[in-house]
Each structure stands twice: as C-alpha cells, then as structure tokens.
Design a protein around this motif. Structure first.
Motif, mmCIF file in Angstrom:
data_model
loop_
_atom_site.group_PDB
_atom_site.id
_atom_site.type_symbol
_atom_site.label_atom_id
_atom_site.label_comp_id
_atom_site.label_asym_id
_atom_site.label_seq_id
_atom_site.Cartn_x
_atom_site.Cartn_y
_atom_site.Cartn_z
ATOM 1 N N LEU A 1 -48.658 28.656 60.818
ATOM 2 C CA LEU A 1 -47.666 28.073 59.927
ATOM 3 C C LEU A 1 -47.162 29.101 58.909
ATOM 4 C CD1 LEU A 1 -46.756 25.091 59.966
ATOM 5 C CD2 LEU A 1 -48.223 24.733 57.975
ATOM 6 N N ARG B 1 -34.767 21.925 52.097
ATOM 7 C CA ARG B 1 -35.762 21.993 53.157
ATOM 8 C C ARG B 1 -35.205 21.372 54.431
ATOM 9 N NH1 ARG B 1 -40.525 23.660 51.326
ATOM 10 N NH2 ARG B 1 -41.653 22.914 53.144
ATOM 11 N N SER C 1 -44.289 29.039 53.675
ATOM 12 C CA SER C 1 -43.431 28.082 52.983
ATOM 13 C C SER C 1 -43.235 26.776 53.754
ATOM 14 C CB SER C 1 -42.054 28.715 52.731
ATOM 15 O OG SER C 1 -41.445 29.057 53.976
ATOM 16 N N THR C 2 -43.870 26.657 54.910
ATOM 17 C CA THR C 2 -43.656 25.494 55.761
ATOM 18 C C THR C 2 -44.731 24.438 55.526
ATOM 19 O OG1 THR C 2 -42.623 26.840 57.479
ATOM 20 C CG2 THR C 2 -43.449 24.683 58.138
ATOM 21 N N ASP D 1 -38.793 23.985 57.878
ATOM 22 C CA ASP D 1 -39.851 24.248 56.902
ATOM 23 C C ASP D 1 -40.516 22.976 56.388
ATOM 24 O OD1 ASP D 1 -37.336 25.369 54.511
ATOM 25 O OD2 ASP D 1 -37.682 23.406 55.415
ATOM 26 N N ASP D 2 -40.198 21.831 56.993
ATOM 27 C CA ASP D 2 -40.864 20.566 56.663
ATOM 28 C C ASP D 2 -41.002 19.794 57.969
ATOM 29 O OD1 ASP D 2 -41.881 18.282 55.553
ATOM 30 O OD2 ASP D 2 -40.282 18.008 54.083
ATOM 31 N N LEU E 1 -41.382 26.610 64.858
ATOM 32 C CA LEU E 1 -41.851 27.199 63.604
ATOM 33 C C LEU E 1 -40.903 28.324 63.184
ATOM 34 C CD1 LEU E 1 -45.724 27.471 64.111
ATOM 35 C CD2 LEU E 1 -44.470 25.809 62.723
#
Length: 265
Positions: A82, A37, A85-86, A59-60, A55
C-alpha cells in the motif's frame, strides 16, 4: 458457507491477475479528482487481485467479500504494498448487504469475475447511493476454463465432468446460468449508459498451474472430489499430455469490460 470455502490459498497463487492494460483502462474510465481523494469500491474482491492492480491509481479503497479467508489473503498481500498515502478498508460483506461509510461515494466500482454470483439488478440499484454523481461501475472478466473453447481446456472440462457430473458445480450445488447479457441488465439500471472495451490477453500454463487454478474455482474445488482428488489430478495430467510434450499450454483470452454510467440528462 462461501462457494469458495477452502480455496483462498489456491486463488491467491494460481488465479491470473489483472493485466496492466486492463488496470490502465479502468483507471482512465474513472473521473479524476484534483486535490481530492480518488475512491475505489471493489466488490467480490477475493484475494484482492483488482485492488492490487489499481494501487497507485486510487488512494481510498474499500474492498468487500463475504469469504473471511479470502480477505485474510488480501490483507496479507495488499497491506505491504500500500502506498503511504492510500487508505485501505477490507470488509466482510455481501454486495447486497454492504453499507459504505457515511458520505463515502465511489468514483469507480469494480466487479470482476463475480457479477454472476450477485443479485444483479438489486446490486446495481443499491450502488446508486454508493457511487459519486460522475462515478463509473465496471463489470468485467475473462473466460473461465468452463466456458473456454480451446482443445486442451475442453479436455480438462471433460475430465471434471467425468468425476463430478455434466452440470457445472457451484460448491455443494450447481451453477445457475444467467442468459441475459450484462449490458442489458446494466442498461435497465441507474447506470444505463453502457460502453464496452475488449482487451486481449495471452497466457502460458503448466499442468501444475492448471490444477492450482482448478482448485481455486467453485466448480472444481478440492473438497468436491473427496478421497478421489489424487485420482482426479492424475487424470488431468494424463489428459494434458495429449496436447503438449513440454508441459506448456498456451491460452488466448480476453477481458470484456462493461462500463456503466448514469445517463446524461
């Protein structure tokens, strides 16, 4: 009280966002993570303009601000955009007090249009424990109306001064200027390997845009004018007619990005 109390709705609507060229530059500067990530820490996120621009590249994401109203505005916009997967975490905190989750390390820290409000050296030291070993700290921004030199912006600044005084306001107080270049401060920090990137940006404003932008700032927030706010807005509109017959005001600006990395040993 936050320096930006009461400005969140104006900030979200009228503050210029982060251009795609700037977002691309930021994304490329951070290390890639094969199978892992990619983590972003956005300090002083405001209404989430930087996080929004990034964005799909991270993803974190943890975005922090000490103004609860700003975070509400950020939540309302970011959550709906979003990627599936974020992960997004919005935290009400100052940069000086923020503590990330255990073992959470940022690949990129972004501080946009906010570094001047921070205890700069102290925050950079704190980030030493919050950034991955190969991570990057990016401090960046474009010129505000207060510091810009185009004729119509100077005229707007003169109107503000005629209502609020010569010194730049910062909420109920005055703005404390920092005379040292950010690069020098970064060079003395754990992120002392500093590179700069400059990205030009062209914008066109209307009088409504300009007044909305001013309402988003700490130096011309609506509450500073009290019952003289309508008088101030009229004065700005009248002054601007000297510079345009069709209510268009061009701006040539520039994002200056300073990337700080740990020095190679």
């Amino acid at each position: 009280m936050s320096l930006f109390t009461g400005t969140a709705s104006y900030y979200r609507q009228f503050r210029p966002g982060i251009p795609e060229d700037v977002a691309e530059c930021l994304g490329q500067a951070a290390p890639s993570r094969t199978g892992g990530r990619r983590r972003l820490l956005d300090v002083g996120t405001g209404t989430g303009l930087v996080a929004e621009a990034l964005l799909g590249r991270f993803d974190d994401i943890i975005a922090i601000d000490n103004d609860a109203d700003m975070l509400v505005a950020a939540e309302s916009v970011l959550r709906s955009k979003l990627p599936e997967s974020t992960r997004l975490l919005l935290v009400e905190s100052t940069a000086e007090d923020f503590v990330p989750p255990v073992e959470w390390k940022a690949d990129l820290v972004t501080i946009c249009r906010a570094f001047h409000w921070l205890d700069q050296a102290a925050v950079l030291v704190l980030l030493e424990d919050q950034v991955a070993p190969d991570g990057v700290v990016a401090i960046f921004g474009d010129s505000s109306f207060w510091t810009a030199t185009s004729p119509w912006k100077e005229a707007v600044r003169d109107v503000i001064k005629s209502f609020l005084g010569e010194e730049r306001r910062a909420g109920s107080g005055t703005f404390q200027h920092h005379n040292r270049p950010y690069s020098e401060i970064m060079e003395e920090s754990p992120f002392g390997q500093v590179e700069e990137a400059r990205i030009p940006v062209h914008r066109t404003w209307t009088a409504e845009d300009i007044l909305g932008y001013l309402s988003s700032t700490s130096f011309a927030a609506p509450h500073l004018f009290g019952d003289r706010l309508p008088e101030f807005e009229t004065a700005v509109k009248e002054r601007l007619t000297d510079f345009s017959e069709d209510d268009t005001f061009p701006e040539e600006n520039e994002f200056l990005i300073r990337f700080g990395r740990r020095s190679r040993r």
